[in-house]
Scaffold this active site. Structure first.
Site, PDB file in Angstrom:
ATOM      1  N   HIS A  17       0.808  -1.216   0.000  1.00  0.00           N
ATOM      2  CA  HIS A  17       0.000   0.000   0.000  1.00  0.00           C
ATOM      3  C   HIS A  17       0.841   1.266   0.000  1.00  0.00           C
ATOM      4  O   HIS A  17       0.314   2.379  -0.105  1.00  0.00           O
ATOM      5  CB  HIS A  17      -0.924  -0.032   1.213  1.00  0.00           C
ATOM      6  CG  HIS A  17      -2.171   0.760   1.061  1.00  0.00           C
ATOM      7  ND1 HIS A  17      -2.489   1.816   1.877  1.00  0.00           N
ATOM      8  CD2 HIS A  17      -3.190   0.661   0.166  1.00  0.00           C
ATOM      9  CE1 HIS A  17      -3.648   2.333   1.508  1.00  0.00           C
ATOM     10  NE2 HIS A  17      -4.096   1.650   0.470  1.00  0.00           N
ATOM     11  N   LYS A  29       3.064   4.398  -1.025  1.00  0.00           N
ATOM     12  CA  LYS A  29       3.019   5.286  -2.190  1.00  0.00           C
ATOM     13  C   LYS A  29       4.203   6.247  -2.092  1.00  0.00           C
ATOM     14  O   LYS A  29       4.175   7.212  -1.327  1.00  0.00           O
ATOM     15  CB  LYS A  29       1.677   6.026  -2.228  1.00  0.00           C
ATOM     16  CG  LYS A  29       0.517   5.042  -2.476  1.00  0.00           C
ATOM     17  CD  LYS A  29      -0.824   5.606  -2.092  1.00  0.00           C
ATOM     18  CE  LYS A  29      -1.939   4.611  -2.416  1.00  0.00           C
ATOM     19  NZ  LYS A  29      -1.872   3.392  -1.603  1.00  0.00           N
ATOM     20  N   HIS A  74      -8.730  10.870  -0.083  1.00  0.00           N
ATOM     21  CA  HIS A  74      -7.992   9.618  -0.118  1.00  0.00           C
ATOM     22  C   HIS A  74      -6.720   9.771   0.712  1.00  0.00           C
ATOM     23  O   HIS A  74      -5.983   8.827   0.939  1.00  0.00           O
ATOM     24  CB  HIS A  74      -7.660   9.216  -1.565  1.00  0.00           C
ATOM     25  CG  HIS A  74      -7.146   7.819  -1.697  1.00  0.00           C
ATOM     26  ND1 HIS A  74      -5.816   7.541  -1.898  1.00  0.00           N
ATOM     27  CD2 HIS A  74      -7.772   6.620  -1.645  1.00  0.00           C
ATOM     28  CE1 HIS A  74      -5.641   6.222  -1.972  1.00  0.00           C
ATOM     29  NE2 HIS A  74      -6.810   5.644  -1.826  1.00  0.00           N
ATOM     30  N   LYS A  80      -4.614  10.286   4.182  1.00  0.00           N
ATOM     31  CA  LYS A  80      -4.752   9.739   5.528  1.00  0.00           C
ATOM     32  C   LYS A  80      -3.854  10.562   6.450  1.00  0.00           C
ATOM     33  O   LYS A  80      -2.653  10.706   6.198  1.00  0.00           O
ATOM     34  CB  LYS A  80      -4.341   8.274   5.600  1.00  0.00           C
ATOM     35  CG  LYS A  80      -5.143   7.341   4.675  1.00  0.00           C
ATOM     36  CD  LYS A  80      -4.421   7.151   3.374  1.00  0.00           C
ATOM     37  CE  LYS A  80      -4.995   6.039   2.540  1.00  0.00           C
ATOM     38  NZ  LYS A  80      -5.936   6.431   1.526  1.00  0.00           N
TER      39      LYS A  80
END
Length: 608
Positions: free
Chosen positions: A262, A264, A493, A495
């Site tokens: 996950h 990025k 999107h 966090k």
């Protein structure tokens, strides 16, 4: 018994009901898609969650809202077994009083959707005309290259951003709310350096789209894609990359079930040096178009003189060694090469701390290497024990939620919160046990009124199967609102996690990360607390005031305000204080229909 919620009838198929409760955030679908004619045209062509696939299908084949025939449009769906009301989403008055800070505003945020005449609403007293008309959606992604909204060079190279924290550009909003924001094309611009090669770490790749984001002169430079795909998904990614001889793949090992890659991140090697970009966007067009995303952009790191000892070029935050350790955790030769490149550069100007997660089971001192125990360790070592800060609230904001257990004591308010409330190297005090926890997650209305409409919910893959097992969680939920930055209708999107003073004017720390609210991302204790188990790869950066020579950060509430605020004020990308859900609010759940009210494009949401 057939019942009906304020958003219409819904149900869950038997296959959905039996889904494993440990389903991870953005889990790749292994089920076949419903047929809409040619299945190949209804698949985005890249690894993504079932929620995103549903959104992709609805964009291709929208279900138009019709107040007279809305029920008949989904007559093929099974009758539902209950409604959101039956699941207890509404708050009791006692719940409201307990979790609603005194004096906090409860006024709903004002939408920014363009108001036009509406003629098809069944309940005009409940839904205003603006609710069913699309906002002005201007340029598509393909128009961006010639857009007069593109960043000016002086914007890109502006060094006034002390924290190097940015939001992504959003199409369809007023230009003033994009000042200083970045698009992926800005990040890859020649203005940032003469690119030699790059590595792209991500969960979701649209390879052809990604290549188009590079300037023409860089499109044939080596690109390494670091992914977590297996089997069919891996084969599909290989097929996507096949036409590009300069693209190579590196598969991240995921040996624990239900884990994902996950993280990025971009590693950009230039003739002039090296840059690291840690962000929250998948490498697909939708994530860079009309969503709220976060970016940390490193300084340009110069190459160290030849023969410099390997211990040189470290920052006070140990960012260099931590980044190398993260890359080495993959145990992959291509990333060992990138670790060597990082070793050759001077990262001493870095002021943030790296917080990563890697799959595994960690014991002893290694328990503090990753996940929420890594955050706990940094807060112990680099924050001072200030008595007043012990009771400061925690705010968590995310785009999906994992299975957290039967009640708050199982993980959320036990080990996870225990890590977030640490102040200095002391044991937990009574004041820390009572720290308020505010969780920000979009409501159905947030999604319905968003720039994208209901399909925005495809990037919020919170499922019914998970939600109905943790009804206790709803008392912590707060709405998504970013009115002060003009971005309330750009669904998050991003966090973020932070600790703020009770008046929300000062900040003790801020974290932007890929990690959603899940045990898979942050880790969960096993073996009577002696072992931390993590399923997924995640990465984020922690901002601590001490690294910037401050005691606390002042909160900058208006990120794009024309009024000059001190450069030392930290830009929070949403409104504070957070507004708790009211009786009519429901958390967005992607795999149930919403048919009683149109979204901003005049459509309903029928996910299958």
């Amino acid at each position: 018994m057939t019942q009906e919620s304020s958003y219409g009838r819904w149900t869950v198929s038997s296959s959905d009901e039996s889904e494993n409760e440990k389903t991870p955030i953005e889990k790749p679908s292994t089920s076949s898609l419903p047929s809409f004619g040619q299945d190949v045209l209804n698949d985005p062509g890249y690894t993504c969650s079932d929620a995103r696939k549903a959104a992709y299908r609805r964009k291709l084949s929208p279900v138009k809202f019709d107040s007279k025939n809305s029920t008949s449009k989904i007559s093929s769906l099974k009758r539902q077994k209950s409604s959101q009301e039956d699941l207890g989403w509404g708050l009791s008055s006692s719940d409201e009083e307990e979790s609603h800070p005194k004096g906090q505003s409860r006024q709903p945020g004002k939408g920014t959707v363009k108001e036009e005449k509406c003629t098809s609403l069944k309940e005009p007293s409940k839904y205003s005309p603006r609710d069913c008309q699309p906002p002005v959606i201007p340029k598509t992604e393909e128009d961006y290259e010639t857009s007069d909204e593109a960043q000016e060079p002086w914007d890109l190279l502006d060094e006034k951003n002390l924290f190097r924290f940015y939001l992504t550009r959003v199409s369809g909003i007023m230009p003033k709310y994009n000042l200083g924001a970045l698009h992926i094309k800005d990040i890859l611009s020649p203005l940032f350096g003469t690119l030699l090669s790059s590595a792209q770490f991500n969960y979701c790749f649209d390879v052809a789209w990604l290549v188009r984001q590079y300037p023409l002169e860089f499109r044939k430079k080596p690109i390494l894609l670091v992914h977590g795909d297996k089997r069919e998904a891996k084969a599909r990614l290989q097929e996507q990359a096949k036409p590009y001889e300069n693209i190579s793949l590196c598969q991240a090992k995921l040996d624990i079930a239900f884990g994902t890659h996950h993280t990025k991140m971009m590693l950009l090697l230039y003739e002039e040096g090296l840059r690291v970009v840690i962000h929250t966007s998948n490498l697909i067009q939708a994530d860079w178009h009309q969503k709220t995303q976060g970016i940390w952009l490193s300084p340009l790191y110069p190459r160290l003189p030849y023969g410099t000892p390997s211990t040189c070029g470290e920052s006070p935050t140990n960012f260099k060694s931590d980044l190398i350790s993260y890359l080495m955790a993959y145990n992959a030769p291509p990333l060992k090469e990138w670790a060597d490149i990082i070793q050759e550069h001077d990262l001493s100007e870095t002021r943030v701390y790296l917080i990563g997660s890697t799959p595994g089971r960690f014991q002893g001192n290694h328990k503090e290497d990753w996940g929420h125990f890594r955050l706990r360790k940094l807060l112990k070592e680099h924050t001072s024990l200030v008595p007043e800060q012990q009771s400061w609230p925690i705010v968590g904001q995310f785009s999906s939620i994992g299975s957290l257990g039967a009640d708050e004591s199982k993980w959320l308010c036990a080990e996870f919160k225990d890590s977030l409330v640490i102040v200095g190297n002391r044991g937990k005090t009574e004041a820390q046990r009572d720290v308020p926890l505010h969780l920000i997650y979009p409501t159905v209305e947030n999604v319905r009124k968003s720039l994208e409409g209901y399909p925005a919910g495809g990037s919020l893959p919170y499922s019914l199967q998970t939600a109905e097992k943790q009804l206790w969680l709803h008392s912590y939920f707060h709405k998504w609102s970013a009115e002060t930055s003009g971005r309330t209708n750009a669904m998050p999107h991003i966090k973020t996690y932070m600790r703020l003073s009770p008046d929300f004017a000062k900040m003790a720390w801020f974290l932007v990360t890929s990690a959603n609210l899940s045990k898979a991302a942050w880790g969960a204790l096993e073996k009577n607390g002696t072992q931390l188990m993590i399923r997924s790869y995640e990465l984020g950066v922690l901002f601590l005031p001490s690294a910037f020579g401050m005691d606390t950060f002042k909160v900058k509430r208006k990120v794009f305000s024309e009024n000059q605020e001190p450069a030392t004020s930290f830009p929070v990308p949403y409104d504070l204080p957070p507004e708790i859900y009211d009786h009519n609010d429901r958390p967005w759940i992607w795999n149930i229909p919403y048919i009683k009210a149109p979204d901003t494009h005049g459509n309903m949401w029928v996910p299958s």
